[in-house]
Design a protein around this motif. Structure first.
Motif, PDB file in Angstrom:
ATOM      1  N   VAL A 191       0.869  -1.177   0.000  1.00  0.00           N
ATOM      2  CA  VAL A 191       0.000   0.000   0.000  1.00  0.00           C
ATOM      3  C   VAL A 191       0.902   1.222   0.000  1.00  0.00           C
ATOM      4  CG1 VAL A 191      -1.837   1.207   1.233  1.00  0.00           C
ATOM      5  CG2 VAL A 191      -1.730  -1.287   1.315  1.00  0.00           C
ATOM      6  N   ARG A 192       0.511   2.247  -0.749  1.00  0.00           N
ATOM      7  CA  ARG A 192       1.378   3.411  -0.932  1.00  0.00           C
ATOM      8  C   ARG A 192       0.658   4.716  -0.589  1.00  0.00           C
ATOM      9  NH1 ARG A 192       5.825   1.283  -2.838  1.00  0.00           N
ATOM     10  NH2 ARG A 192       5.708  -0.581  -4.099  1.00  0.00           N
ATOM     11  N   LEU A 193       1.440   5.757  -0.424  1.00  0.00           N
ATOM     12  CA  LEU A 193       0.916   7.092  -0.162  1.00  0.00           C
ATOM     13  C   LEU A 193      -0.094   7.463  -1.248  1.00  0.00           C
ATOM     14  CD1 LEU A 193       1.126   9.610   1.656  1.00  0.00           C
ATOM     15  CD2 LEU A 193       2.907  10.438   0.124  1.00  0.00           C
ATOM     16  N   GLY A 194      -1.228   7.993  -0.834  1.00  0.00           N
ATOM     17  CA  GLY A 194      -2.276   8.387  -1.769  1.00  0.00           C
ATOM     18  C   GLY A 194      -3.351   7.331  -1.958  1.00  0.00           C
ATOM     19  N   ASP A 195      -3.086   6.072  -1.547  1.00  0.00           N
ATOM     20  CA  ASP A 195      -4.103   5.031  -1.632  1.00  0.00           C
ATOM     21  C   ASP A 195      -5.166   5.272  -0.562  1.00  0.00           C
ATOM     22  OD1 ASP A 195      -2.784   3.720  -3.678  1.00  0.00           O
ATOM     23  OD2 ASP A 195      -1.789   2.285  -2.347  1.00  0.00           O
ATOM     24  N   THR A 196      -6.326   4.695  -0.756  1.00  0.00           N
ATOM     25  CA  THR A 196      -7.398   4.695   0.243  1.00  0.00           C
ATOM     26  C   THR A 196      -7.784   3.250   0.489  1.00  0.00           C
ATOM     27  OG1 THR A 196      -8.236   6.846  -0.456  1.00  0.00           O
ATOM     28  CG2 THR A 196      -9.754   5.458   0.786  1.00  0.00           C
ATOM     29  N   LEU A 197      -7.761   2.832   1.749  1.00  0.00           N
ATOM     30  CA  LEU A 197      -8.107   1.455   2.090  1.00  0.00           C
ATOM     31  C   LEU A 197      -9.591   1.328   2.390  1.00  0.00           C
ATOM     32  CD1 LEU A 197      -5.126   0.396   4.363  1.00  0.00           C
ATOM     33  CD2 LEU A 197      -5.442   0.023   1.926  1.00  0.00           C
ATOM     34  N   LEU A 198     -10.161   0.203   1.968  1.00  0.00           N
ATOM     35  CA  LEU A 198     -11.583  -0.100   2.177  1.00  0.00           C
ATOM     36  C   LEU A 198     -11.737  -1.550   2.620  1.00  0.00           C
ATOM     37  CD1 LEU A 198     -13.062   1.330  -1.136  1.00  0.00           C
ATOM     38  CD2 LEU A 198     -13.706   2.088   1.124  1.00  0.00           C
ATOM     39  N   PRO A 199     -12.155  -1.817   3.846  1.00  0.00           N
ATOM     40  CA  PRO A 199     -12.510  -3.184   4.191  1.00  0.00           C
ATOM     41  C   PRO A 199     -14.035  -3.315   4.270  1.00  0.00           C
ATOM     42  CG  PRO A 199     -12.098  -2.021   6.190  1.00  0.00           C
ATOM     43  CD  PRO A 199     -11.986  -1.016   5.042  1.00  0.00           C
ATOM     44  N   LYS A 200     -14.548  -4.456   3.877  1.00  0.00           N
ATOM     45  CA  LYS A 200     -15.948  -4.785   4.134  1.00  0.00           C
ATOM     46  C   LYS A 200     -15.919  -5.863   5.194  1.00  0.00           C
ATOM     47  CE  LYS A 200     -18.094  -3.704  -0.244  1.00  0.00           C
ATOM     48  NZ  LYS A 200     -18.900  -4.195  -1.351  1.00  0.00           N
ATOM     49  N   VAL A 201     -16.598  -5.646   6.300  1.00  0.00           N
ATOM     50  CA  VAL A 201     -16.518  -6.564   7.424  1.00  0.00           C
ATOM     51  C   VAL A 201     -17.896  -7.100   7.764  1.00  0.00           C
ATOM     52  CG1 VAL A 201     -15.760  -6.852   9.797  1.00  0.00           C
ATOM     53  CG2 VAL A 201     -14.652  -5.172   8.355  1.00  0.00           C
ATOM     54  N   PHE A 202     -17.995  -8.392   7.752  1.00  0.00           N
ATOM     55  CA  PHE A 202     -19.176  -9.078   8.264  1.00  0.00           C
ATOM     56  C   PHE A 202     -18.725  -9.871   9.480  1.00  0.00           C
ATOM     57  CE2 PHE A 202     -19.980  -8.639   3.752  1.00  0.00           C
ATOM     58  CZ  PHE A 202     -21.296  -8.219   3.722  1.00  0.00           C
ATOM     59  N   SER A 203     -19.468  -9.821  10.550  1.00  0.00           N
ATOM     60  CA  SER A 203     -19.126 -10.611  11.723  1.00  0.00           C
ATOM     61  C   SER A 203     -20.260 -11.583  12.009  1.00  0.00           C
ATOM     62  CB  SER A 203     -18.877  -9.714  12.940  1.00  0.00           C
ATOM     63  OG  SER A 203     -20.008  -8.941  13.244  1.00  0.00           O
ATOM     64  N   TRP A 204     -19.899 -12.745  12.500  1.00  0.00           N
ATOM     65  CA  TRP A 204     -20.921 -13.724  12.853  1.00  0.00           C
ATOM     66  C   TRP A 204     -20.417 -14.540  14.023  1.00  0.00           C
ATOM     67  CZ3 TRP A 204     -17.700 -14.060   8.726  1.00  0.00           C
ATOM     68  CH2 TRP A 204     -16.922 -15.197   8.617  1.00  0.00           C
ATOM     69  N   GLN A 205     -21.366 -15.068  14.795  1.00  0.00           N
ATOM     70  CA  GLN A 205     -21.010 -15.884  15.945  1.00  0.00           C
ATOM     71  C   GLN A 205     -20.978 -17.348  15.549  1.00  0.00           C
ATOM     72  OE1 GLN A 205     -23.650 -15.161  19.203  1.00  0.00           O
ATOM     73  NE2 GLN A 205     -22.909 -13.109  19.534  1.00  0.00           N
ATOM     74  N   ILE A 206     -20.119 -18.101  16.195  1.00  0.00           N
ATOM     75  CA  ILE A 206     -20.127 -19.548  16.021  1.00  0.00           C
ATOM     76  C   ILE A 206     -21.346 -20.058  16.780  1.00  0.00           C
ATOM     77  CG2 ILE A 206     -18.856 -21.688  16.436  1.00  0.00           C
ATOM     78  CD1 ILE A 206     -16.305 -19.947  16.583  1.00  0.00           C
ATOM     79  N   PRO A 207     -22.308 -20.694  16.114  1.00  0.00           N
ATOM     80  CA  PRO A 207     -23.583 -21.040  16.755  1.00  0.00           C
ATOM     81  C   PRO A 207     -23.453 -21.814  18.062  1.00  0.00           C
ATOM     82  CG  PRO A 207     -23.683 -21.473  14.414  1.00  0.00           C
ATOM     83  CD  PRO A 207     -22.267 -21.093  14.719  1.00  0.00           C
ATOM     84  N   GLU A 208     -22.600 -22.828  18.102  1.00  0.00           N
ATOM     85  CA  GLU A 208     -22.510 -23.636  19.320  1.00  0.00           C
ATOM     86  C   GLU A 208     -21.601 -23.027  20.378  1.00  0.00           C
ATOM     87  OE1 GLU A 208     -19.517 -25.000  16.342  1.00  0.00           O
ATOM     88  OE2 GLU A 208     -21.653 -24.643  16.258  1.00  0.00           O
ATOM     89  N   LYS A 209     -20.879 -21.995  20.030  1.00  0.00           N
ATOM     90  CA  LYS A 209     -19.972 -21.319  20.964  1.00  0.00           C
ATOM     91  C   LYS A 209     -20.372 -19.851  21.026  1.00  0.00           C
ATOM     92  CE  LYS A 209     -17.034 -24.807  21.319  1.00  0.00           C
ATOM     93  NZ  LYS A 209     -16.978 -25.615  22.494  1.00  0.00           N
ATOM     94  N   ARG A 210     -21.476 -19.537  21.557  1.00  0.00           N
ATOM     95  CA  ARG A 210     -22.083 -18.227  21.451  1.00  0.00           C
ATOM     96  C   ARG A 210     -21.209 -17.084  21.965  1.00  0.00           C
ATOM     97  NH1 ARG A 210     -28.088 -18.864  21.426  1.00  0.00           N
ATOM     98  NH2 ARG A 210     -28.181 -17.077  22.786  1.00  0.00           N
ATOM     99  N   GLN A 211     -20.148 -17.378  22.692  1.00  0.00           N
ATOM    100  CA  GLN A 211     -19.309 -16.294  23.179  1.00  0.00           C
ATOM    101  C   GLN A 211     -18.166 -15.959  22.224  1.00  0.00           C
ATOM    102  OE1 GLN A 211     -19.428 -19.355  24.385  1.00  0.00           O
ATOM    103  NE2 GLN A 211     -17.553 -19.965  25.393  1.00  0.00           N
TER     104      GLN A 211
END
Length: 133
Positions: free
Chosen positions: A86-106
């Protein structure tokens, strides 16, 4: 509060994310799209972005995604693969989806690709977060 209001509240308290000039582009339940322009203070001796900046950006994106429904979550394990400089002048973009592990709810697992705006993927992180209830 809505997910956007929660994420905005978090950003207002997060002076490091503010220093990185992170902007909330889109926020909804367990999802966020943020962006960050690359500043000269983020450039290392090889004239590319310091890896810690990319990692910190990913961690902020993760926080706005995994905490926007009122759960308090902290990183338990993180892994990053840097696939493009990544270089000067670039713009970073992340798309983030989060989900829980069903059997390990924490626990939740997040996969976080980060791209340069309108270009190619530069890194991919895998985070495991512990949800504090």
């Amino acid at each position: 509060m809505t997910p956007l209001e929660t994420a905005q509240y978090m950003l207002n308290q997060d002076f490091f994310s503010q220093w990185m000039d992170i902007k909330l582009v889109e926020v909804r339940e367990h999802y966020c799209l943020i962006e960050m322009p690359i500043k000269k203070e983020m450039i290392n001796g090889l004239k590319t972005v310091h890896g810690g900046v990319t990692f910190a950006f990913a961690d902020s994106a993760l926080a706005f995604s995994s905490n926007n429904m009122g759960d308090a979550a902290v990183a338990l394990n993180c892994m990053i693969n840097f696939t493009k400089a990544v270089r000067l002048g670039d713009t970073l973009l992340p798309k983030v989806f989060s989900w829980q592990i069903p059997e390990k709810r924490q626990f939740m697992i997040l996969r976080l690709p980060i791209s340069i705006k309108w270009w190619s993927q530069v890194s991919e992180e895998l985070f495991i977060k512990l949800i504090k209830k």
